[in-house]
Write an enzyme that holds these catalytic residues in place. Sequence first.
Site, PDB file in Angstrom:
ATOM      1  N   LYS A  72     -51.352  -9.032  73.346  1.00 45.33           N
ATOM      2  CA  LYS A  72     -52.326  -8.277  74.145  1.00 45.33           C
ATOM      3  C   LYS A  72     -53.380  -9.215  74.736  1.00 45.33           C
ATOM      4  O   LYS A  72     -53.716  -9.117  75.914  1.00 45.33           O
ATOM      5  CB  LYS A  72     -53.016  -7.199  73.289  1.00 45.33           C
ATOM      6  CG  LYS A  72     -52.039  -6.209  72.659  1.00 45.33           C
ATOM      7  CD  LYS A  72     -52.771  -5.120  71.896  1.00 45.33           C
ATOM      8  CE  LYS A  72     -53.597  -5.618  70.714  1.00 45.33           C
ATOM      9  NZ  LYS A  72     -52.793  -6.232  69.631  1.00 45.33           N
TER      10      LYS A  72
ATOM     11  N   ARG B 247     -57.448   2.584  68.787  1.00 46.39           N
ATOM     12  CA  ARG B 247     -56.600   2.246  67.635  1.00 46.39           C
ATOM     13  C   ARG B 247     -56.334   3.429  66.741  1.00 46.39           C
ATOM     14  O   ARG B 247     -55.640   3.292  65.730  1.00 46.39           O
ATOM     15  CB  ARG B 247     -57.287   1.165  66.804  1.00 46.39           C
ATOM     16  CG  ARG B 247     -56.937  -0.243  67.237  1.00 46.39           C
ATOM     17  CD  ARG B 247     -57.704  -1.194  66.364  1.00 46.39           C
ATOM     18  NE  ARG B 247     -56.932  -2.339  65.979  1.00 46.39           N
ATOM     19  CZ  ARG B 247     -56.924  -3.480  66.672  1.00 46.39           C
ATOM     20  NH1 ARG B 247     -57.577  -3.584  67.788  1.00 46.39           N
ATOM     21  NH2 ARG B 247     -56.248  -4.509  66.222  1.00 46.39           N
TER      22      ARG B 247
ATOM     23  N   ARG C 212     -50.909 -18.942  64.521  1.00 45.81           N
ATOM     24  CA  ARG C 212     -51.883 -19.004  65.630  1.00 45.81           C
ATOM     25  C   ARG C 212     -53.084 -19.872  65.244  1.00 45.81           C
ATOM     26  O   ARG C 212     -53.578 -19.816  64.123  1.00 45.81           O
ATOM     27  CB  ARG C 212     -52.373 -17.598  65.975  1.00 45.81           C
ATOM     28  CG  ARG C 212     -53.482 -17.601  67.016  1.00 45.81           C
ATOM     29  CD  ARG C 212     -53.776 -16.219  67.554  1.00 45.81           C
ATOM     30  NE  ARG C 212     -54.174 -15.280  66.543  1.00 45.81           N
ATOM     31  CZ  ARG C 212     -54.412 -13.992  66.781  1.00 45.81           C
ATOM     32  NH1 ARG C 212     -54.257 -13.503  68.002  1.00 45.81           N
ATOM     33  NH2 ARG C 212     -54.771 -13.200  65.807  1.00 45.81           N
TER      34      ARG C 212
ATOM     35  N   ARG D 137     -57.973 -17.968  62.473  1.00 48.46           N
ATOM     36  CA  ARG D 137     -58.777 -16.763  62.289  1.00 48.46           C
ATOM     37  C   ARG D 137     -58.694 -16.300  60.838  1.00 48.46           C
ATOM     38  O   ARG D 137     -57.637 -16.381  60.224  1.00 48.46           O
ATOM     39  CB  ARG D 137     -58.261 -15.648  63.216  1.00 48.46           C
ATOM     40  CG  ARG D 137     -59.129 -15.438  64.420  1.00 48.46           C
ATOM     41  CD  ARG D 137     -58.504 -14.513  65.435  1.00 48.46           C
ATOM     42  NE  ARG D 137     -58.155 -13.188  64.951  1.00 48.46           N
ATOM     43  CZ  ARG D 137     -57.740 -12.199  65.746  1.00 48.46           C
ATOM     44  NH1 ARG D 137     -57.652 -12.387  67.044  1.00 48.46           N
ATOM     45  NH2 ARG D 137     -57.413 -11.026  65.240  1.00 48.46           N
TER      46      ARG D 137
ATOM     47  N   ARG E 177     -52.770  -5.572  58.302  1.00 48.73           N
ATOM     48  CA  ARG E 177     -53.047  -5.145  59.686  1.00 48.73           C
ATOM     49  C   ARG E 177     -51.846  -4.406  60.275  1.00 48.73           C
ATOM     50  O   ARG E 177     -52.007  -3.425  61.001  1.00 48.73           O
ATOM     51  CB  ARG E 177     -53.407  -6.366  60.553  1.00 48.73           C
ATOM     52  CG  ARG E 177     -54.796  -6.909  60.252  1.00 48.73           C
ATOM     53  CD  ARG E 177     -54.977  -8.330  60.754  1.00 48.73           C
ATOM     54  NE  ARG E 177     -54.908  -8.480  62.180  1.00 48.73           N
ATOM     55  CZ  ARG E 177     -54.708  -9.645  62.786  1.00 48.73           C
ATOM     56  NH1 ARG E 177     -54.538 -10.758  62.084  1.00 48.73           N
ATOM     57  NH2 ARG E 177     -54.675  -9.701  64.090  1.00 48.73           N
TER      58      ARG E 177
HETATM   59  P1  AP5 Z   1     -52.175 -12.767  71.094  1.00 46.58           P
HETATM   60  O1  AP5 Z   1     -52.094 -12.672  72.578  1.00 46.58           O
HETATM   61  O2  AP5 Z   1     -53.419 -13.369  70.507  1.00 46.58           O
HETATM   62  O3  AP5 Z   1     -51.849 -11.345  70.442  1.00 46.58           O
HETATM   63  P2  AP5 Z   1     -52.763 -10.063  70.248  1.00 46.58           P
HETATM   64  O4  AP5 Z   1     -51.864  -8.872  70.430  1.00 46.58           O
HETATM   65  O5  AP5 Z   1     -53.992 -10.113  71.147  1.00 46.58           O
HETATM   66  O6  AP5 Z   1     -53.148 -10.257  68.723  1.00 46.58           O
HETATM   67  P3  AP5 Z   1     -54.510 -10.035  67.967  1.00 46.58           P
HETATM   68  O7  AP5 Z   1     -54.327 -10.591  66.599  1.00 46.58           O
HETATM   69  O8  AP5 Z   1     -55.672 -10.571  68.746  1.00 46.58           O
HETATM   70  O9  AP5 Z   1     -54.541  -8.481  67.960  1.00 46.58           O
HETATM   71  P4  AP5 Z   1     -55.217  -7.549  66.987  1.00 46.58           P
HETATM   72  O10 AP5 Z   1     -55.044  -6.257  67.690  1.00 46.58           O
HETATM   73  O11 AP5 Z   1     -54.811  -7.549  65.573  1.00 46.58           O
HETATM   74  O12 AP5 Z   1     -56.678  -8.184  66.880  1.00 46.58           O
HETATM   75  P5  AP5 Z   1     -58.065  -7.754  67.461  1.00 46.58           P
HETATM   76  O13 AP5 Z   1     -58.814  -8.975  67.728  1.00 46.58           O
HETATM   77  O14 AP5 Z   1     -57.953  -6.702  68.513  1.00 46.58           O
HETATM   78  O15 AP5 Z   1     -50.899 -13.588  70.596  1.00 46.58           O
HETATM   79  C1  AP5 Z   1     -50.711 -13.879  69.213  1.00 46.58           C
HETATM   80  C2  AP5 Z   1     -49.993 -15.237  69.065  1.00 46.58           C
HETATM   81  O16 AP5 Z   1     -48.708 -15.161  69.669  1.00 46.58           O
HETATM   82  C3  AP5 Z   1     -50.702 -16.410  69.762  1.00 46.58           C
HETATM   83  O17 AP5 Z   1     -50.523 -17.564  68.977  1.00 46.58           O
HETATM   84  C4  AP5 Z   1     -49.971 -16.544  71.115  1.00 46.58           C
HETATM   85  O18 AP5 Z   1     -50.010 -17.873  71.577  1.00 46.58           O
HETATM   86  C5  AP5 Z   1     -48.565 -16.106  70.731  1.00 46.58           C
HETATM   87  N1  AP5 Z   1     -47.864 -15.393  71.816  1.00 46.58           N
HETATM   88  C6  AP5 Z   1     -48.378 -14.452  72.656  1.00 46.58           C
HETATM   89  N2  AP5 Z   1     -47.421 -14.002  73.504  1.00 46.58           N
HETATM   90  C7  AP5 Z   1     -46.266 -14.669  73.175  1.00 46.58           C
HETATM   91  C8  AP5 Z   1     -44.927 -14.634  73.668  1.00 46.58           C
HETATM   92  N3  AP5 Z   1     -44.573 -13.822  74.679  1.00 46.58           N
HETATM   93  N4  AP5 Z   1     -44.005 -15.444  73.081  1.00 46.58           N
HETATM   94  C9  AP5 Z   1     -44.357 -16.285  72.036  1.00 46.58           C
HETATM   95  N5  AP5 Z   1     -45.612 -16.377  71.530  1.00 46.58           N
HETATM   96  C10 AP5 Z   1     -46.560 -15.567  72.090  1.00 46.58           C
HETATM   97  O19 AP5 Z   1     -58.698  -6.983  66.172  1.00 46.58           O
HETATM   98  C11 AP5 Z   1     -59.054  -7.680  64.997  1.00 46.58           C
HETATM   99  C12 AP5 Z   1     -59.730  -6.710  64.019  1.00 46.58           C
HETATM  100  O20 AP5 Z   1     -60.918  -6.132  64.627  1.00 46.58           O
HETATM  101  C13 AP5 Z   1     -58.904  -5.489  63.606  1.00 46.58           C
HETATM  102  O21 AP5 Z   1     -58.040  -5.791  62.532  1.00 46.58           O
HETATM  103  C14 AP5 Z   1     -60.024  -4.501  63.216  1.00 46.58           C
HETATM  104  O22 AP5 Z   1     -60.563  -4.792  61.947  1.00 46.58           O
HETATM  105  C15 AP5 Z   1     -61.089  -4.768  64.253  1.00 46.58           C
HETATM  106  N6  AP5 Z   1     -60.961  -3.917  65.457  1.00 46.58           N
HETATM  107  C16 AP5 Z   1     -60.657  -4.347  66.724  1.00 46.58           C
HETATM  108  N7  AP5 Z   1     -60.609  -3.294  67.577  1.00 46.58           N
HETATM  109  C17 AP5 Z   1     -60.866  -2.184  66.823  1.00 46.58           C
HETATM  110  C18 AP5 Z   1     -60.912  -0.788  67.106  1.00 46.58           C
HETATM  111  N8  AP5 Z   1     -60.665  -0.314  68.345  1.00 46.58           N
HETATM  112  N9  AP5 Z   1     -61.196   0.073  66.111  1.00 46.58           N
HETATM  113  C19 AP5 Z   1     -61.444  -0.378  64.864  1.00 46.58           C
HETATM  114  N10 AP5 Z   1     -61.391  -1.682  64.499  1.00 46.58           N
HETATM  115  C20 AP5 Z   1     -61.104  -2.576  65.473  1.00 46.58           C
END
Ligand code: AP5
Length: 215
Positions: free
Chosen positions: A16, A92, A126, A159, A170
Site C-alpha cells: 500500500k 481498518r 523490510r 520498524r 497484525r
Molecule cells: P509496503 O509498501 O511498505 O507495504 P504496506 O502495505 O504499506 O505495509 P505496512 O506495513 O506499512 O502496512 P500496515 O497496514 O501494516 O502498516 P501501517 O503503517 O498502515 O511494502 C512492504 C515491503 O514489501 C517493503 O519492503 C517493500 O519494499 C516490499 N514490496 C512492496 N511491494 C512489493 C512488490 N510488488 N514485490 C516485492 N516486494 C514489494 O499501520 C501500522 C500500525 O498503525 C497498525 O498495526 C495499527 O496499530 C496502526 N494503525 C494504522 N492505521 C490505523 C487505523 N486506520 N486504525 C487503527 N490503527 C491503525
Amino acid sequence: MSNPRVLLLGAPGAGKGTQSSRISDGFGVDHITTGDALRANKGMDISELGFEHDTPGEFMDSGELVPDEVVNEIVVTALDDTDGFVLDGYPRNIEQAEFLDARTELDAVIRLTVDDAELVNRLTGRRVCPDCGENYHVEFDQPAESGICDECGAELIQREDDTEATVRERLRVFAENTEPVIDHYAGTDAYVEIDGEETPDAVWDAVETTIEQRV
Ligand code: AP5
C-alpha cells in the site's frame, strides 16, 4: 480529469505504501496514511480515553488497532485540507468505513492481494529510512551501501512492529477487522482487485490504468 479519490486496501505488507507514493506522485494527489501519522505521534498521551494503553505506540508495537477516536480525527483533518487523495491504512474496521462513507465519495477502491507467507517475508525483511521514509528490503531491494539510505545517507532501521511475532498478530487483526471492510466495498462500481505479488512496476501499471478508467 478531476483529482482522483482513491482508497487502497490490503494486508500489512501488501504494498500500500509503495503504490500510494506512486499514485501521489503520478496523479498529484495527497497521500493520507494513518500509519505514518500515528508513527509521528507514537508518544501522544491518550490516557483520558480510558483504553488499555496510554499512547498510540503501545497499540502499534503489539500489532493492535489504535482506537477509532484517535484515527478518525487524523483522517477528518486530512480530508478537510484536500481535493484528490490516496488513502492508505484506513479504514481498518467497519466503524471506520462507515465514518469515511459519511464524509467522502471514492472513485476507486483498489485491493492488493498477496499471500500470507509472502507478506511475512516482505515485512520481516523490510528496512526503512527514519529520516526520509524510503523503504528497502534485505533481499529484494537493497541499498547501494548496506544499511545506508540511498536517498539521504541516514542509517536504515527495522520498524518495531516488523518482528515476526508482531507481523503475525497484525495479519490476525487484519483478518478479523479489515476483511469485513473489503466485503463492504466489494461489489461496488469503484472496487477492483489487483495481484500484489507482481513486481512493483507491474502492480503500478495495473493501478494507474484502474484509476484512469474511473476518473
Ligand atoms: P509496503 O509498501 O511498505 O507495504 P504496506 O502495505 O504499506 O505495509 P505496512 O506495513 O506499512 O502496512 P500496515 O497496514 O501494516 O502498516 P501501517 O503503517 O498502515 O511494502 C512492504 C515491503 O514489501 C517493503 O519492503 C517493500 O519494499 C516490499 N514490496 C512492496 N511491494 C512489493 C512488490 N510488488 N514485490 C516485492 N516486494 C514489494 O499501520 C501500522 C500500525 O498503525 C497498525 O498495526 C495499527 O496499530 C496502526 N494503525 C494504522 N492505521 C490505523 C487505523 N486506520 N486504525 C487503527 N490503527 C491503525
